[in-house]
Design an enzyme around this catalytic site. Structure first.
Site, short mmCIF file in Angstrom:
data_model
loop_
_atom_site.label_atom_id
_atom_site.label_comp_id
_atom_site.label_asym_id
_atom_site.label_seq_id
_atom_site.Cartn_x
_atom_site.Cartn_y
_atom_site.Cartn_z
N SER A 194 2.65 3.98 -6.20
CA SER A 194 4.08 3.83 -6.00
C SER A 194 4.69 5.20 -5.71
O SER A 194 4.29 5.86 -4.75
CB SER A 194 4.71 3.15 -7.21
OG SER A 194 5.99 2.66 -6.91
N ASP A 197 3.22 -6.76 -1.10
CA ASP A 197 4.10 -5.77 -1.73
C ASP A 197 5.36 -5.66 -0.90
O ASP A 197 5.36 -5.04 0.17
CB ASP A 197 3.38 -4.42 -1.81
CG ASP A 197 4.21 -3.36 -2.54
OD1 ASP A 197 5.37 -3.64 -2.88
OD2 ASP A 197 3.68 -2.26 -2.77
N HIS A 228 2.60 -5.33 -5.49
CA HIS A 228 2.63 -3.91 -5.86
C HIS A 228 1.55 -3.61 -6.89
O HIS A 228 1.27 -2.44 -7.15
CB HIS A 228 4.02 -3.58 -6.41
CG HIS A 228 4.40 -2.14 -6.33
ND1 HIS A 228 4.39 -1.41 -5.15
CD2 HIS A 228 4.81 -1.26 -7.28
CE1 HIS A 228 4.79 -0.17 -5.39
NE2 HIS A 228 5.04 -0.05 -6.67
#
Length: 722
Positions: A579, A665, A697
């Site tokens: 991320s 995602d 994600h």
């Protein structure tokens, strides 16, 4: 090692549904005898995962949920267990192979309610006399009984065609979606249904008179994507329901975090906003600019709770409602404070101002005079307590993370789940003391002791590193499982996500420091600028400065390790992260001055201009970047952000990189990972792309998780163990 790896894989596949001998039904718990003392992906996926726990009203028993994963079947199974509060008489309640979840005590502790097959069930406390109360064709995914047991809130999803239009009836095989406004995707799914809370009467024959308390309203409750029944609460007299909702749609929804607490009268069906006055008009926001300097975040309007307000709880005497509250609109990582509203006077008090970090969970004391809460400070999540005047005191001081907190029935004790870098969730009963040293902690479960006892785990150490601006930064150092101080080891810089998530004592089934240690790596995990637990100033410093001090902090941490820790091999350094941590890896790839020998980026942002319009929650980009990239007058922070996007420094890339991404995602679209990989290969840099069409994600499926781990370590070993 390859032979051991193969043997263990075979063992897991064979034993993925092995039963504990004393239990008649197969629950999937894996009683493996390991062929190695080191953690492997298969061992991780063999571990039971305790998800929730609730104490009986008298505090004598605890019902809890555990998940087990079958690698062979590539799925999980959730089971329910009950245990005495002292850890004795742990008993399996689930009786077949179908998952059972969300246990809760009802009927004064005589029965347990739970969800099975999308329906609401109840059973005796010993698992007998099972009854299904509902008949909804499997639509229920959450519930909360009224204190008197006569009514229950049911969470169900309803069709929603405000943003994505309904497919014409005469085209049933069409896969097209006609989208008319923003917020048409959330996390990993298209928004064609939204959750609503329904109130039903509980009778001897089941549930009747079901009412949608948001009937006709195009809003979510609980809120997507992670909200659950904690976002609703019954008053002690069962006459009112407090619930969380962000009553916006389309563009205004996508750019705002303004969620409020509403009070619903069960008898009259009237609703009142507890956060804002009845005549509150609100503001139309500029969708292309940060809300930081827009009217909704003016000093005058902050008293109207324009930020995230969620997770209400009534005090036991019914006089107060408390909830977690963020001050500012548009900032999803603002400091989470604890707000207490006096329903008799209308006065709001923020009772955790002495604690300059986040309230991650809380509960009332039985006398309604105190609130206990959990929050991160200096890389650990501990327990604290506050009175109604805001006097805060610390209850525990563990090198661990308490990840939940709840009353221990009608006692003064507390029920919690606790984990650390070295241990997954277990249940603890905590008896608060007048001083930290007097607080007692009893471990009730030992879910994975049979596996952990067979493993050599890496030692965890604290290190305070001086940063380039003269501050000191807490950095966790995790040593290899077979650590020899006379050897030098390949070393990984761990880059945290968020960008405002703490590097606390978390246990992860993917980003697991102990499995990295088992593969012979030193891990350097800094609490760089932008992370909570070190005061608001430290936490705020990352927004609008993604490539500034926080990147200097990363380099300070790895340089300190390379220069001052004799067991760190400075010629075998790697950087890994997901991320924002993945973004950090992409940025460092163009700015590391040959420090690192390889990189791994999972679900990282690569092109920030593309990211601005691609992410599903526009408030995130607005707050972090300040402006849409097309605005004529960019703020200095915004210009710096776009000018320093990682994709603009590909010409500096010279180091092998592994890119990982999930196609579902919708927070950071998979094209970001593909773009980084494509650029690396076109530049002639060794690179690999691990793409998951069915993951978001995160990586949630067992076989995908094992493939992730094998790919991760194969890449590191290739470049750092030559």
């Amino acid at each position: 090692m390859n032979k051991i790896f193969t043997m263990l894989t075979a063992a897991v596949l064979t034993l993925s549904t092995t039963a504990v001998a004393a239990e008649k039904e197969m629950i999937g718990k894996q009683t493996l005898t390991l062929n190695s003392r080191y953690m492997t992906p298969e061992v991780l996926w063999a571990m039971g995962r305790i998800a929730t726990a609730e104490a009986s009203p008298d505090g004598k028993k605890i019902v809890y949920q555990v998940g087990y994963y079958s690698v062979k079947e590539n799925k999980s199974r959730q089971v329910l267990r009950v245990v005495d509060a002292d850890g004795n008489n742990d008993m399996l309640l689930t009786t077949d192979k179908e998952s059972e979840t969300d246990p809760a005590w009802i009927d004064n502790g005589n029965r347990i309610a739970f969800i099975k097959g999308g329906e609401l069930w109840t059973m005796n406390a010993d698992g007998t006399d099972r009854k299904c109360l509902s008949d909804t064709k499997g639509e229920i995914w959450g519930f909360k009984f009224a204190p008197n047991g006569k009514k229950v809130i049911l969470i169900k999803s309803i069709p929603f065609n405000e943003i994505i239009k309904k497919t014409p009836d005469d085209l049933p095989l069409s896969t097209g979606r006609l989208v008319t406004d923003l917020m048409y995707r959330h996390w990993d799914h298209y928004v064609e249904q939204i959750p609503h809370p329904f109130v039903a009467d509980v009778t001897a024959n089941g549930l009747t008179a079901t009412i949608d308390i948001l009937e006709g309203e195009p809003y979510e409750c609980p809120m997507e994507p992670f909200g659950g029944v904690e976002q609703l609460a019954w008053s002690p007299d069962a006459q009112h329901i407090a619930y969380t909702c962000r009553k916006k749609t389309g563009v205004q929804y996508a750019i705002s975090t303004d969620a409020d607490i509403y009070l619903y009268n069960v008898a009259t069906r009237e609703t009142k906003n507890l956060c804002k006055p009845a005549d509150y008009k609100g503001y139309e926001a500029d969708p292309t600019h940060t809300m930081l300097d827009q009217p909704m975040n003016s000093v005058e309007n902050l008293k109207n709770n324009p930020g995230y307000d969620q997770n209400p709880q009534f005090s036991p005497n019914g006089r107060y409602v408390a909830w977690q509250s963020m001050a500012r609109d548009g900032y999803e990582a603002d400091r989470n404070r604890l707000c207490v509203l006096d329903l008799t006077t209308g006065e709001k008090t923020y009772v955790t101002e002495e604690f300059d970090s986040n309230v991650d969970g809380f509960c009332w004391s039985n006398d309604s005079k105190m609130l206990s809460f959990i929050g991160v400070w200096h890389g650990c999540i501990n327990m604290y307590q506050t009175n109604l005047k805001g006097k805060v005191r610390q209850l525990t001081d563990n090198k661990a993370d308490f990840v939940s907190i709840a009353p221990m029935g009608n006692t003064s004790r507390l029920l919690a789940l606790r984990q650390s870098f070295s241990t997954p969730n277990d249940i603890f009963v905590v008896t608060p003391g007048k001083y930290i040293a007097k607080t007692q902690q009893l471990q009730v479960t030992h879910e994975n002791k049979h596996l952990l006892d067979q493993l050599d785990l890496g030692r965890v150490e604290q290190r305070w590193v001086k940063t380039t601006d003269g501050k000191y930064m807490l950095t966790w150092v995790i040593l290899p499982s077979n650590f020899d101080p006379n050897k030098r080891y390949p070393t990984l810089l761990f880059c945290e996500g968020g960008p405002q998530s703490p590097v606390s004592q978390f246990w992860s089934f993917r980003w697991n420091f102990q499995i990295m240690a088992a593969h012979g790596y030193v891990i350097i995990a800094p609490n760089r600028r932008g992370l909570p637990g070190f005061g608001s100033e430290w936490n705020e410093q990352v927004s609008g400065d993604w490539t500034g001090q926080c990147m200097n902090d990363y380099l300070s941490a790895i340089d300190d390790a390379a220069n001052n820790l004799p067991y760190v091999d400075k010629d075998r350094l790697g950087a890994v992260g997901a991320s924002f941590g993945g973004f950090s890896v992409y940025y460092l790839a163009g700015h590391h001055n040959k420090r690192f020998k390889c990189f791994i980026s999972h679900d990282g942002a690569f092109n920030l201009e593309s990211m601005y319009t691609d992410t599903e929650e526009a408030w995130f980009s607005n707050w972090e970047y300040d402006d849409a990239f097309w605005n004529k007058k960019l703020t200095d922070r915004s210009k710096k952000t776009y000018d320093n996007s990682p994709h603009k420094f590909i010409d500096n890339w010279d180091t092998p990189i592994l890119c990982i991404h999930g196609e579902k995602d919708y927070r950071i679209n998979y094209t970001q990972g593909m773009g980084a990989f494509n650029a690396a290969r076109m530049k002639g840099i060794p690179a690999e792309l691990l793409i998951f069409p069915d993951e978001n994600h995160w990586v949630l499926k067992p076989q995908n998780g094992i493939l992730w781990q094998r790919t991760f370590f194969a890449w590191l070993d290739k470049w750092l163990k030559k």
